[in-house]
Design a protein around this motif. Structure first.
Motif, short mmCIF file in Angstrom:
data_model
loop_
_atom_site.label_atom_id
_atom_site.label_comp_id
_atom_site.label_asym_id
_atom_site.label_seq_id
_atom_site.Cartn_x
_atom_site.Cartn_y
_atom_site.Cartn_z
N TYR A 50 0.83 -1.20 0.00
CA TYR A 50 0.00 0.00 0.00
C TYR A 50 0.87 1.26 0.00
O TYR A 50 0.55 2.27 -0.64
CB TYR A 50 -0.91 -0.03 1.23
CG TYR A 50 -1.68 1.24 1.49
CD1 TYR A 50 -2.83 1.56 0.76
CD2 TYR A 50 -1.27 2.13 2.49
CE1 TYR A 50 -3.55 2.71 1.01
CE2 TYR A 50 -1.98 3.29 2.75
CZ TYR A 50 -3.12 3.58 2.01
OH TYR A 50 -3.83 4.74 2.26
N LEU A 51 2.00 1.18 0.69
CA LEU A 51 2.90 2.32 0.78
C LEU A 51 3.77 2.51 -0.46
O LEU A 51 4.52 3.48 -0.54
CB LEU A 51 3.79 2.18 2.02
CG LEU A 51 3.06 2.31 3.37
CD1 LEU A 51 3.99 1.90 4.51
CD2 LEU A 51 2.56 3.72 3.58
N GLY A 52 3.67 1.59 -1.42
CA GLY A 52 4.35 1.79 -2.69
C GLY A 52 5.41 0.78 -3.06
O GLY A 52 6.15 0.98 -4.03
N LEU A 53 5.49 -0.35 -2.33
CA LEU A 53 6.53 -1.35 -2.62
C LEU A 53 5.93 -2.60 -3.25
O LEU A 53 6.34 -3.73 -2.96
CB LEU A 53 7.27 -1.72 -1.33
CG LEU A 53 7.96 -0.55 -0.61
CD1 LEU A 53 8.66 -1.04 0.65
CD2 LEU A 53 8.95 0.16 -1.53
N GLY A 54 5.00 -2.41 -4.14
CA GLY A 54 4.26 -3.52 -4.72
C GLY A 54 5.10 -4.50 -5.51
O GLY A 54 5.03 -5.71 -5.30
N PHE A 55 5.91 -3.99 -6.45
CA PHE A 55 6.66 -4.92 -7.30
C PHE A 55 7.76 -5.66 -6.53
O PHE A 55 7.92 -6.87 -6.70
CB PHE A 55 7.25 -4.21 -8.52
CG PHE A 55 7.71 -5.18 -9.58
CD1 PHE A 55 6.79 -5.83 -10.39
CD2 PHE A 55 9.05 -5.47 -9.75
CE1 PHE A 55 7.20 -6.74 -11.35
CE2 PHE A 55 9.47 -6.37 -10.70
CZ PHE A 55 8.54 -7.00 -11.51
N VAL A 97 9.64 -10.85 -4.07
CA VAL A 97 9.98 -11.55 -2.82
C VAL A 97 9.00 -12.70 -2.58
O VAL A 97 9.41 -13.80 -2.21
CB VAL A 97 9.96 -10.58 -1.62
CG1 VAL A 97 10.05 -11.35 -0.30
CG2 VAL A 97 11.11 -9.59 -1.72
N THR A 98 7.72 -12.45 -2.80
CA THR A 98 6.70 -13.47 -2.57
C THR A 98 6.95 -14.70 -3.42
O THR A 98 6.86 -15.84 -2.95
CB THR A 98 5.30 -12.92 -2.85
OG1 THR A 98 5.02 -11.84 -1.97
CG2 THR A 98 4.23 -13.99 -2.66
N VAL A 99 7.29 -14.49 -4.69
CA VAL A 99 7.52 -15.61 -5.60
C VAL A 99 8.77 -16.39 -5.19
O VAL A 99 8.76 -17.62 -5.11
CB VAL A 99 7.63 -15.12 -7.06
CG1 VAL A 99 8.07 -16.24 -7.97
CG2 VAL A 99 6.29 -14.55 -7.52
N ILE A 100 9.87 -15.67 -4.91
CA ILE A 100 11.11 -16.35 -4.50
C ILE A 100 10.89 -17.12 -3.20
O ILE A 100 11.30 -18.28 -3.07
CB ILE A 100 12.25 -15.32 -4.33
CG1 ILE A 100 12.62 -14.73 -5.70
CG2 ILE A 100 13.48 -15.97 -3.69
CD1 ILE A 100 13.62 -13.59 -5.62
N LYS A 101 10.22 -16.47 -2.24
CA LYS A 101 9.98 -17.13 -0.95
C LYS A 101 9.10 -18.36 -1.12
O LYS A 101 9.34 -19.39 -0.48
CB LYS A 101 9.32 -16.14 0.02
CG LYS A 101 9.01 -16.75 1.37
CD LYS A 101 8.51 -15.71 2.35
CE LYS A 101 8.22 -16.34 3.71
NZ LYS A 101 7.88 -15.34 4.73
N SER A 102 8.11 -18.28 -1.97
CA SER A 102 7.22 -19.42 -2.19
C SER A 102 7.98 -20.60 -2.76
O SER A 102 7.75 -21.75 -2.35
CB SER A 102 6.07 -19.02 -3.12
OG SER A 102 5.28 -18.01 -2.54
N PHE A 103 8.88 -20.36 -3.70
CA PHE A 103 9.70 -21.43 -4.26
C PHE A 103 10.56 -22.07 -3.17
O PHE A 103 10.68 -23.30 -3.08
CB PHE A 103 10.60 -20.90 -5.38
CG PHE A 103 9.97 -20.95 -6.74
CD1 PHE A 103 9.71 -22.17 -7.36
CD2 PHE A 103 9.63 -19.79 -7.41
CE1 PHE A 103 9.12 -22.23 -8.62
CE2 PHE A 103 9.04 -19.82 -8.67
CZ PHE A 103 8.79 -21.04 -9.28
N ILE A 104 11.19 -21.25 -2.35
CA ILE A 104 12.10 -21.77 -1.32
C ILE A 104 11.33 -22.57 -0.28
O ILE A 104 11.73 -23.69 0.07
CB ILE A 104 12.87 -20.61 -0.64
CG1 ILE A 104 13.86 -19.99 -1.64
CG2 ILE A 104 13.62 -21.12 0.59
CD1 ILE A 104 14.56 -18.73 -1.12
#
Length: 366
Positions: A208-213, A218-225
């Motif tokens: 929400y504060l502007g760090l969407g991408f 991070v979400t994709v990399i973390k999900s793989f790990i």
């Protein structure tokens, strides 16, 4: 069951260190702009960020968005099918266990989005009025590290406290109840535990504060790990088998969760020198266990998983305790059941407890 005073003191000390770690990416960001003599936050327009990201991430952006939505469902199902075909669940995936795994895998996909959407679209504008895209001036690299640290360190604490605070254990117990290890464990959670995942809301606020991408990456990399660390396919074995890869293994196993370090956390014993369900709490980063001395590294895999006092409770009790309680007498999830069926407090490690096994130490000397 009260929290041990020594443990409480250690938790307090570690939380203090964590606050310092949370601040590091932010300090690095402002130091970077101070060196350049720039103050991009002064004239911030609060417009969506024009993110300066590596070309590879721009190219992969459509794929990343799809992976985060339906793509991981496909990956998880394919990985699960491979594990099943290889017989890695042995004969332990009984009808009752299948119910728990399937419900925990599918139900949150329908139940959780309305909760997170309400938080992101309705509550955040009320909690943080006028701050949408406040951090849109933050470069991609800084946003990536801010999100990675904030998200994963928060989950480390959420996870650790559910093991160390007796009252919280039953909300997390479902994740440890299965007598096998595999991809299904990544989503096998009590829904109450899932819906209160603290890092979900922290990350939503940072988006929400502007760090969407950066959050997406991070979400994709973390999900793989995390998915691969829960898998019963020991992809890290070659790093331990071949001596030339040992230096890579040394870095890898201390940086991120691997099958060896995370399977240790799912073992049903701590008496064999391999299992460590009282530690190895890291999700994406095992680094937190290194810093706080809650981890062991053996490069070995447990032979048995789950919890010794598991009573194969009903799927609805495992998924929605305490809304629904188990009818199994003596169960932790029953109406009058014990808070914990065994000691779930951690072993308090000293400096020597974060280790590579004695055999590996001898190999290193040789």
């Amino acid at each position: 069951m009260a929290l041990d005073k020594v443990l409480a003191k250690k938790i307090g000390k570690d939380i203090g260190v964590s606050l310092f770690i949370y601040a590091l990416p932010v300090v690095a960001l402002f130091a970077y702009f101070a060196i350049k003599g720039q103050t991009p936050w002064v004239n911030n327009t609060h417009q969506p960020a024009n993110v300066d990201v590596p070309a590879v991430f721009k190219f992969l952006e459509p794929a990343l968005k799809n992976i985060r939505s339906w793509g991981f469902l496909v990956i998880a199902l394919v990985l699960g099918a491979i594990e099943f075909a290889l017989g890695l669940y042995d004969n332990k995936w009984t009808k009752s266990e299948r119910k728990v795994d399937i419900v925990c895998f599918l139900a949150p996909k329908f139940l959780l989005p309305p909760v997170t959407a309400f938080f992101s679209l309705k509550l955040l504008p009320l909690i943080l009025p006028g701050l949408a895209n406040e951090f849109s001036w933050v470069p991609f690299w800084a946003g990536f590290f801010i999100i990675a640290v904030a998200d994963d360190l928060t989950q480390y604490w959420y996870h650790r406290l559910h093991h160390q605070v007796p009252f919280l254990w039953r909300f997390h117990r479902t994740h440890h109840s299965a007598p096998y290890m595999g991809m299904a464990m990544a989503s096998r959670q009590n829904f109450i535990y899932t819906v209160f995942f603290s890092q979900i809301y922290l990350t939503a606020a940072l988006i929400y504060l502007g760090l969407g991408f950066p959050a997406l990456v991070v979400t994709v990399i973390k999900s793989f790990i995390t998915l691969s660390a829960h898998s019963s396919i020991a992809w890290d074995k070659p790093f331990y088998k071949y001596k030339a890869l040992h230096p890579v293994a040394w870095v890898l196993e201390r940086l991120i969760s691997t099958p060896a370090t995370h399977q240790s956390h799912h073992a049903d014993t701590v008496g064999d020198g391999v299992g460590n369900y009282k530690g190895n709490f890291g999700n994406m980063f095992f680094l937190w266990d290194v810093i706080f001395k809650t981890g062991i590294i053996t490069r070995k895999y447990p032979t048995t998983f789950g919890i010794k006092f598991y009573k194969q409770e009903e799927w609805y009790a495992q998924f929605l305790w305490p809304i629904f309680k188990s009818k199994v007498a003596g169960s932790e999830l029953s109406a009058n059941g014990p808070e914990v069926g065994d000691e779930v407090g951690p072993v308090l490690f000293d400096e020597s407890d974060l280790y590579v096994s004695e055999q590996l130490k001898r190999e290193a000397v040789a």
